[in-house]
Design an enzyme around this catalytic site. Sequence first.
Site, mmCIF file in Angstrom:
data_model
loop_
_atom_site.group_PDB
_atom_site.id
_atom_site.type_symbol
_atom_site.label_atom_id
_atom_site.label_comp_id
_atom_site.label_asym_id
_atom_site.label_seq_id
_atom_site.Cartn_x
_atom_site.Cartn_y
_atom_site.Cartn_z
ATOM 1 N N LYS A 191 -12.930 8.702 -0.988
ATOM 2 C CA LYS A 191 -13.326 7.306 -1.171
ATOM 3 C C LYS A 191 -12.744 6.456 -0.055
ATOM 4 C CE LYS A 191 -11.972 3.425 -3.244
ATOM 5 N NZ LYS A 191 -12.656 2.547 -2.293
ATOM 6 N N GLU A 266 0.947 7.421 0.362
ATOM 7 C CA GLU A 266 1.400 6.854 1.641
ATOM 8 C C GLU A 266 1.248 5.349 1.514
ATOM 9 O OE1 GLU A 266 2.601 8.555 4.176
ATOM 10 O OE2 GLU A 266 2.169 10.537 3.364
ATOM 11 N N CYS A 300 0.809 0.062 8.471
ATOM 12 C CA CYS A 300 1.938 0.411 7.599
ATOM 13 C C CYS A 300 3.210 0.559 8.418
ATOM 14 C CB CYS A 300 1.629 1.700 6.850
ATOM 15 S SG CYS A 300 1.199 3.055 7.935
ATOM 16 N N GLU A 400 5.898 -6.986 2.902
ATOM 17 C CA GLU A 400 4.975 -6.559 3.954
ATOM 18 C C GLU A 400 3.974 -7.684 4.221
ATOM 19 O OE1 GLU A 400 2.094 -3.468 2.949
ATOM 20 O OE2 GLU A 400 2.690 -2.388 4.748
HETATM 21 P P1 NAD Z 1 -5.299 -1.082 -1.082
HETATM 22 O O1 NAD Z 1 -4.182 -0.489 -1.841
HETATM 23 O O2 NAD Z 1 -5.800 -2.406 -1.498
HETATM 24 O O3 NAD Z 1 -6.578 -0.114 -1.109
HETATM 25 C C1 NAD Z 1 -6.533 1.204 -0.633
HETATM 26 C C2 NAD Z 1 -7.654 2.016 -1.270
HETATM 27 O O4 NAD Z 1 -7.434 2.102 -2.676
HETATM 28 C C3 NAD Z 1 -9.040 1.416 -1.093
HETATM 29 O O5 NAD Z 1 -9.962 2.460 -0.899
HETATM 30 C C4 NAD Z 1 -9.277 0.741 -2.438
HETATM 31 O O6 NAD Z 1 -10.636 0.603 -2.769
HETATM 32 C C5 NAD Z 1 -8.594 1.703 -3.375
HETATM 33 N N1 NAD Z 1 -8.166 1.142 -4.646
HETATM 34 C C6 NAD Z 1 -7.916 -0.162 -4.942
HETATM 35 N N2 NAD Z 1 -7.526 -0.274 -6.227
HETATM 36 C C7 NAD Z 1 -7.537 0.972 -6.756
HETATM 37 C C8 NAD Z 1 -7.213 1.502 -8.031
HETATM 38 N N3 NAD Z 1 -6.794 0.739 -9.022
HETATM 39 N N4 NAD Z 1 -7.310 2.832 -8.224
HETATM 40 C C9 NAD Z 1 -7.696 3.646 -7.226
HETATM 41 N N5 NAD Z 1 -8.032 3.204 -5.991
HETATM 42 C C10 NAD Z 1 -7.936 1.877 -5.754
HETATM 43 O O7 NAD Z 1 -4.798 -1.056 0.416
HETATM 44 P P2 NAD Z 1 -5.522 -1.636 1.693
HETATM 45 O O8 NAD Z 1 -5.434 -3.131 1.594
HETATM 46 O O9 NAD Z 1 -6.839 -0.994 1.890
HETATM 47 O O10 NAD Z 1 -4.557 -1.105 2.863
HETATM 48 C C11 NAD Z 1 -3.413 -1.770 3.219
HETATM 49 C C12 NAD Z 1 -2.179 -1.113 2.632
HETATM 50 O O11 NAD Z 1 -2.155 0.272 2.978
HETATM 51 C C13 NAD Z 1 -0.897 -1.680 3.186
HETATM 52 O O12 NAD Z 1 0.041 -1.903 2.160
HETATM 53 C C14 NAD Z 1 -0.396 -0.577 4.139
HETATM 54 O O13 NAD Z 1 0.972 -0.575 4.360
HETATM 55 C C15 NAD Z 1 -0.862 0.643 3.449
HETATM 56 N N6 NAD Z 1 -0.979 1.760 4.393
HETATM 57 C C16 NAD Z 1 -0.040 2.761 4.352
HETATM 58 C C17 NAD Z 1 -0.096 3.815 5.266
HETATM 59 C C18 NAD Z 1 0.920 4.922 5.218
HETATM 60 O O14 NAD Z 1 0.639 5.980 5.783
HETATM 61 N N7 NAD Z 1 2.066 4.758 4.577
HETATM 62 C C19 NAD Z 1 -1.107 3.848 6.221
HETATM 63 C C20 NAD Z 1 -2.036 2.815 6.243
HETATM 64 C C21 NAD Z 1 -1.973 1.786 5.310
#
Ligand code: NAD
Length: 505
Positions: A191, A266, A300, A400
Amino acid sequence: MTDLTIIPAVNHTPEPVFVARHLINGKWQASANGETFERASPAHGQTVTEAALGGAAETEAAIAAAREAFDDGRWSRISGKERAEILLKVAAFIERDLDRIAMRDTLESGKPISQARDEIGGAIDIWRFAASLARTVSGDSHNSLGDDMLGLVLKEPVGVAALIAPWNFPFLIVSQKLPFALAAGCTAVVKPSELTPSSAVILGELLMEAGIPDGVVNIVLGYGDPVGTTMCESESVDMVSFTGSTAVGKAIVRASAGTLKKVSLELGGKNPQVVFPDCDLDEATDAIVFGVYFNAGECCNSGSRIIVHEDIAEALTERVVALSKKVPFGDPLDPRTKVGAIISDAHFDKIDSYVSGARSDGAAIPLGGGALAVPGLSGRFYTPTVVTNVNSTMAVAREEVFGPVLSVLTFKTIEEAIALANGAAYGLSAGVWSNDVSTCLAFARRVQAGTVWTNTWMDGFSELPFGGVKQSGLGRELGRYGLEEYLEVKTVTMRIGRTRASWVE
Ligand code: NAD
């Protein structure tokens, strides 16, 4: 008149709208109810993607296809060599289609095109690395359990893996998960983020072209709820690998608890770089500027927290501010641009509220704050921003921000620096700048982080594991640990003779 470096809109023939569909059991499908959603370029405003809007029905169908494909062994029971051959073909096709994939990531995420190309280049390397690992899946043998016993420890694929990705590195992060899952023998339901669906769809096309059996990789487009939640709650999914925010990571753990599936996370970071007076200040300045503005800070690994020795704090801040003004912000389609647009209006407001919050908390803002006007573009851009006089209780120092905003804190002793570095709830990555290797090692050994960089920032290699401690995550991606995430351990204890008496004489 601004003294920042701004790249205005380029003359670019608009790309056709990308039509994205789900991939379920080897077939491209619209949603059963015909619903779709659109994505507009955050830099340019116009619609760039029209995607099928997945619901529970599409997600369940995709999971069922992955379950059947796993259970009948069409992928899980073929040799590692055969799996590697397909992964290598996929890598070659990604290389062939690099520009097309990079363009879609740029149009949907607002990241600079030259950076998107580099990311796809990195993804190709990961696919090749994972292909090499597919041939190394092996366990242990125990030949010292006594004359009549032999012990085997087998490594087996976990099963059906749900892979949930964020928008900030759309293709790269799917590539940190999927090839390792496939190398292990898992089947997958992917997804991508609703903000960046297209490059995962292109990847699906390339997987099919490479001959991946139907049902082994399925892709469902749509929102976290219901697509992600259905994956987490499903009894037919054995594992969830999620990259995204810490808040959603916690929701995923809760949703997965009902079936006790394996969860790999992650998550976010508030990554400190500690700068000692004996470092090369120019090198540190360059890396700090890179660390905070790369991907508009929507990263991140953003080096968003500088902890600098008070003797050099003023000199470093002056250099960082001066160099920040030279970083080209603007149209992501211009290859000279290094920082593009912010992903959404809501996210722009969140970044801005951290900066205004810091101002009202008494911090100083020697550079930036607020919107950046890019001539010819209607999209949302944020100015390079440096916040000083920050103390560790301020939100801008602990949370963050996920934008081009640097917080500067100061220290007097290494103890204080380590305490500040470890003072956040996160533990993704950390950096240290010093020409004394003992200082670097002392810091590296005591800082709470999954990755430590010494005299550098954000170098990554397919060989090196990546992940976080504390609230930055669970498990690791990349390296051989990235494969282990998708493997289960099975113990086989074999009697191969009888030297001991029976239980009942
Ligand atoms: P997000 O958590 O809003 O969404 C990530 C994914 O999860 C999307 O595909 C979203 O549709 C899905 N999602 C949302 N709610 C969900 C739920 N309840 N159940 C299952 N899936 C759900 O994150 P984002 O805004 O897309 O990305 C930014 C975040 O990602 C930041 O906090 C960043 O630090 C983190 N990030 C971490 C890494 C790492 O490797 N540690 C890498 C990149 C981004």
